[in-house]
Enzyme design. Structure first.
Site, PDB file in Angstrom:
ATOM      1  N   LYS A 130      41.870  33.804  55.112  1.00 41.78           N
ATOM      2  CA  LYS A 130      40.850  34.697  55.668  1.00 41.78           C
ATOM      3  C   LYS A 130      39.799  33.883  56.422  1.00 41.78           C
ATOM      4  CE  LYS A 130      37.392  38.071  54.227  1.00 41.78           C
ATOM      5  NZ  LYS A 130      36.838  38.857  53.130  1.00 41.78           N
ATOM      6  N   GLU A 157      42.667  23.672  50.392  1.00 41.27           N
ATOM      7  CA  GLU A 157      44.080  23.621  50.002  1.00 41.27           C
ATOM      8  C   GLU A 157      44.979  24.053  51.156  1.00 41.27           C
ATOM      9  OE1 GLU A 157      41.638  25.003  48.312  1.00 41.27           O
ATOM     10  OE2 GLU A 157      41.872  24.710  46.142  1.00 41.27           O
ATOM     11  N   GLY A 191      39.858  39.043  49.847  1.00 37.50           N
ATOM     12  CA  GLY A 191      41.103  38.281  49.701  1.00 37.50           C
ATOM     13  C   GLY A 191      42.046  38.895  48.688  1.00 37.50           C
ATOM     14  N   ARG A 192      41.526  39.292  47.536  1.00 39.28           N
ATOM     15  CA  ARG A 192      42.390  39.804  46.459  1.00 39.28           C
ATOM     16  C   ARG A 192      42.850  41.235  46.708  1.00 39.28           C
ATOM     17  NH1 ARG A 192      37.345  38.331  45.088  1.00 39.28           N
ATOM     18  NH2 ARG A 192      35.865  39.838  44.279  1.00 39.28           N
ATOM     19  N   GLU A 197      38.662  37.923  39.214  1.00 41.27           N
ATOM     20  CA  GLU A 197      37.749  37.491  40.282  1.00 41.27           C
ATOM     21  C   GLU A 197      36.817  38.655  40.639  1.00 41.27           C
ATOM     22  OE1 GLU A 197      38.775  34.173  43.277  1.00 41.27           O
ATOM     23  OE2 GLU A 197      38.975  35.979  44.464  1.00 41.27           O
ATOM     24  N   HIS A 236      59.660  37.784  22.645  1.00 41.25           N
ATOM     25  CA  HIS A 236      60.102  36.612  21.891  1.00 41.25           C
ATOM     26  C   HIS A 236      59.107  35.470  22.009  1.00 41.25           C
ATOM     27  CE1 HIS A 236      64.047  38.296  20.924  1.00 41.25           C
ATOM     28  NE2 HIS A 236      63.878  38.944  22.062  1.00 41.25           N
ATOM     29  N   LYS A 292      34.475  24.487  44.869  1.00 43.82           N
ATOM     30  CA  LYS A 292      34.952  24.046  46.192  1.00 43.82           C
ATOM     31  C   LYS A 292      34.007  22.989  46.762  1.00 43.82           C
ATOM     32  CE  LYS A 292      36.886  28.488  47.751  1.00 43.82           C
ATOM     33  NZ  LYS A 292      36.791  29.544  48.761  1.00 43.82           N
TER      34      LYS A 292
HETATM   35  O1  F6P Z   1      39.328  31.736  45.235  1.00 44.13           O
HETATM   36  C1  F6P Z   1      38.294  32.056  46.094  1.00 44.13           C
HETATM   37  C2  F6P Z   1      38.806  32.644  47.364  1.00 44.13           C
HETATM   38  O2  F6P Z   1      37.738  32.845  48.234  1.00 44.13           O
HETATM   39  C3  F6P Z   1      39.577  33.947  47.129  1.00 44.13           C
HETATM   40  O3  F6P Z   1      38.759  35.039  47.009  1.00 44.13           O
HETATM   41  C4  F6P Z   1      40.476  33.963  48.302  1.00 44.13           C
HETATM   42  O4  F6P Z   1      41.513  34.870  48.115  1.00 44.13           O
HETATM   43  C5  F6P Z   1      40.917  32.517  48.342  1.00 44.13           C
HETATM   44  O5  F6P Z   1      39.748  31.796  48.006  1.00 44.13           O
HETATM   45  C6  F6P Z   1      41.497  32.048  49.642  1.00 44.13           C
HETATM   46  O6  F6P Z   1      40.583  32.181  50.701  1.00 44.13           O
HETATM   47  P1  F6P Z   1      41.054  32.149  52.198  1.00 44.13           P
HETATM   48  O7  F6P Z   1      41.982  33.279  52.430  1.00 44.13           O
HETATM   49  O8  F6P Z   1      39.807  32.252  53.009  1.00 44.13           O
HETATM   50  O9  F6P Z   1      41.757  30.832  52.450  1.00 44.13           O
END
Ligand code: F6P
Length: 542
Positions: A207, A213, A268-269, A354, A385, A505
């Protein structure tokens, strides 16, 4: 009138009910009302939802509905669907429901025709998917694409991977999707080690397009690709982006003609039904993706327009509040009896935790009550199990959702009937248990009889659909989104920000140079972190 929901007479009434409830057993509730299984059930689109095995009575449900009235749940639902900026800490609308509005719907928010925007992107996604699926989209060397690698994390990963797994039976099997999320280099290594760059297409999903990452994985993926294809022009054929941030996409080197956008009003979620679901759309095709969106929309419409006392997501959300805030439950198990839903609990963990892992109310004051359940689970029967023992005979109150389907996607012999007999047996055993008299009547040795008693009274909700299809899948996800919303409203928290994740972060970015440069100071953090950095550097020869 009380200022806060938690100061209200409605809240106090529920505290009173909770005190009395320690003496109530599900056995008694079913004995005293033979029709309970029929009365405490509802149909929501194609989902049959049986909430009769919950620790609730008509009185408790009425008190919860009254609490929802006090919290102005109906008004908050209306505000969300209308695009009001209910995400107050980020001053944003919360409009994931607009992502599944039909083409002929109308919604203008902040002066923008949202429906037209959504369908313009969906059409572009569909055209792109058609080309990849038919082989018209060629890689740099002229070969068709065989593997899509989605690079993203959090909402840019969990939704797509969960949906891809859930709907695998509907995918075009000669195109495989893989998902890289972790910055652990082994994730990218394992997902690419047997791939041919000439037939691989990366979808970079972020987003913000600033997530460490994702950008790191994407940069390494580009190096991996170019190490073989040896031509920068190959990037245009092997990389597309999904983002709200066109400038950052261009900075990264992806042509914005190959970018699929979405909007700041999609959290995002909650983003799976947006362009974030591109990998899923390519995998199942635009028609099935549209069926999924229609499934979401059916539940959205129910949530938007149904009075709270018959509103299924609202009632289930209120029941969760009852357990968490008034009866002291800490966690909530989600147990799909569908192997295809094996990532559903992981997905729900972000959606629910979240969203509702907050301890400050909308007015900035700290809450004085429990919020946010810990969601967890595994598909049945594997969970049986593993951890079910603790639910059956442990000391904790763990409400559990059982999700099952009458018709399997693939029938083999009697397997599905055996599978579903477990599904039905478990909720019965959890609710009604086994008394000492029953155990003794079976001739159990007296010295072990007490150990075999199952106290029962463990609450469950059963969600049964005919078949796992794109439509029922969309309904299921929307159901949990709106359950989560309901809980946030009652708790008076903002379910749509995630400031808690941001600190980690920032700190990771600050610490990174200390790990890589041997001349960077390793003694200016706390004493615990300092020694850990030194040990790490020593092992890495720095
Ligand atoms: O984990 C925090 C967060 O901001 C989430 O809400 C989001 O889904 C994720 O990081 C990834 O963010 P982006 O889509 O901006 O890379």
């Amino acid at each position: 009138m009380s200022e806060h929901v938690s100061d209200s007479a409605e809240w106090q009434a529920l505290q009173g009910h909770a005190e009395k409830f320690s003496a109530v057993h599900l056995r008694d509730l079913f004995d005293s009302e033979p029709q309970r299984g029929e009365r405490y059930a509802a149909e929501l689109a194609d989902l049959y939802i049986d909430y009769s095995k919950n620790l609730v009575t008509d009185e408790v449900l009425s008190a919860l509905v009254a609490l929802a009235g006090r919290a102005k749940l109906s008004e908050r639902i209306t505000a969300m669907f209308a695009g009001e900026h209910i995400n107050v800490t980020e001053d944003r609308a919360v409009l994931h429901t607009a992502l599944r509005l039909p083409r002929d719907a109308q919604l203008v928010v902040d002066g923008q025709d949202v429906v037209a925007d959504v369908h313009e992107v969906l059409d572009r996604m569909g055209a792109f998917a058609d080309k990849v699926r038919s082989g018209e989209w060629k890689g740099h060397t002229g070969e068709r694409i065989k593997t899509l690698v989605n690079i993203g994390i959090g909402g840019s990963d969990l939704g797509p991977v969960m949906a891809y797994e859930a709907l695998k039976d509907y995918t075009q099997r000669d195109i495989e999707c893989r998902f890289v999320s972790n910055i652990d280099p082994t994730d990218l290594f394992e997902k690419t080690r047997d791939l041919d760059p000439a037939t691989t297409l990366f979808i970079i999903v972020s987003k913000t397009f600033t997530t460490q990452e994702t950008l790191t994985n994407a940069a390494e993926a580009r190096s991996w690709l170019l190490a073989t294809l040896k031509d920068d022009a190959a990037v245009a054929k092997h990389f597309v982006a999904v983002s709200t941030n066109a400038a950052k996409v261009a900075d990264f080197g992806i042509d914005t003609a190959n970018m699929f956008g979405f909007w700041d009003w999609v959290g995002g979620r909650y983003s799976l039904p947006s362009a974030v679901g591109l990998s899923v759309l390519v995998a199942i095709g635009k028609e099935k993706f549209a069926e999924m969106l229609a499934g979401y929309h059916a539940v959205d419409e129910h949530f938007r327009s149904t009075p709270i006392e018959q509103n299924v997501p609202a009632l289930l959300g209120l029941i969760n509040v009852w357990y968490d805030t008034f009866l002291g439950a800490q966690s909530h198990a989600v147990l799909p009896y569908a192997q295809y839903l094996h990532r559903f609990a992981a997905y729900l963990q972000q959606l629910t935790m979240e969203s509702n892992g907050k301890s400050v109310r909308l007015d900035g004051e700290r809450v004085a009550y429990q919020t946010g359940e810990v969601f967890w689970g595994e598909p049945g029967t594997n969970g049986q199990h593993a951890f079910y023992q603790l639910i059956h005979q442990g000391t904790k109150l763990i409400p559990a959702d059982f999700i099952g389907f009458s018709v399997p996607n693939h029938d083999i012999g009697e397997m599905h009937d055996l599978f579903m007999s477990n599904f039905l047996a478990q909720t019965g055993a959890l609710a009604f248990g086994r008394t000492l008299e029953q155990v003794e009547a079976e001739g159990t040795k007296p010295e072990v009889a007490k150990h075999r008693v199952m106290q029962g009274n463990h609450p469950t909700t059963t969600i049964l659909a005919e078949k796992l299809t794109p439509a029922t899948f969309g309904q299921l996800v929307a159901l949990y989104e709106h359950i989560t919303f309901t809980q946030g409203v009652i708790w008076e928290i903002n379910s749509f920000d995630q400031w808690g994740v941001e600190l980690g972060k920032v700190m990771a970015n600050q610490l990174a140079p200390k790990l890589t440069a041997s001349d960077a100071p390793a003694d200016d953090a706390d004493s615990s972190t300092n020694i850990l950095i030194k040990r790490y550097r020593a092992a890495r020869g720095r």
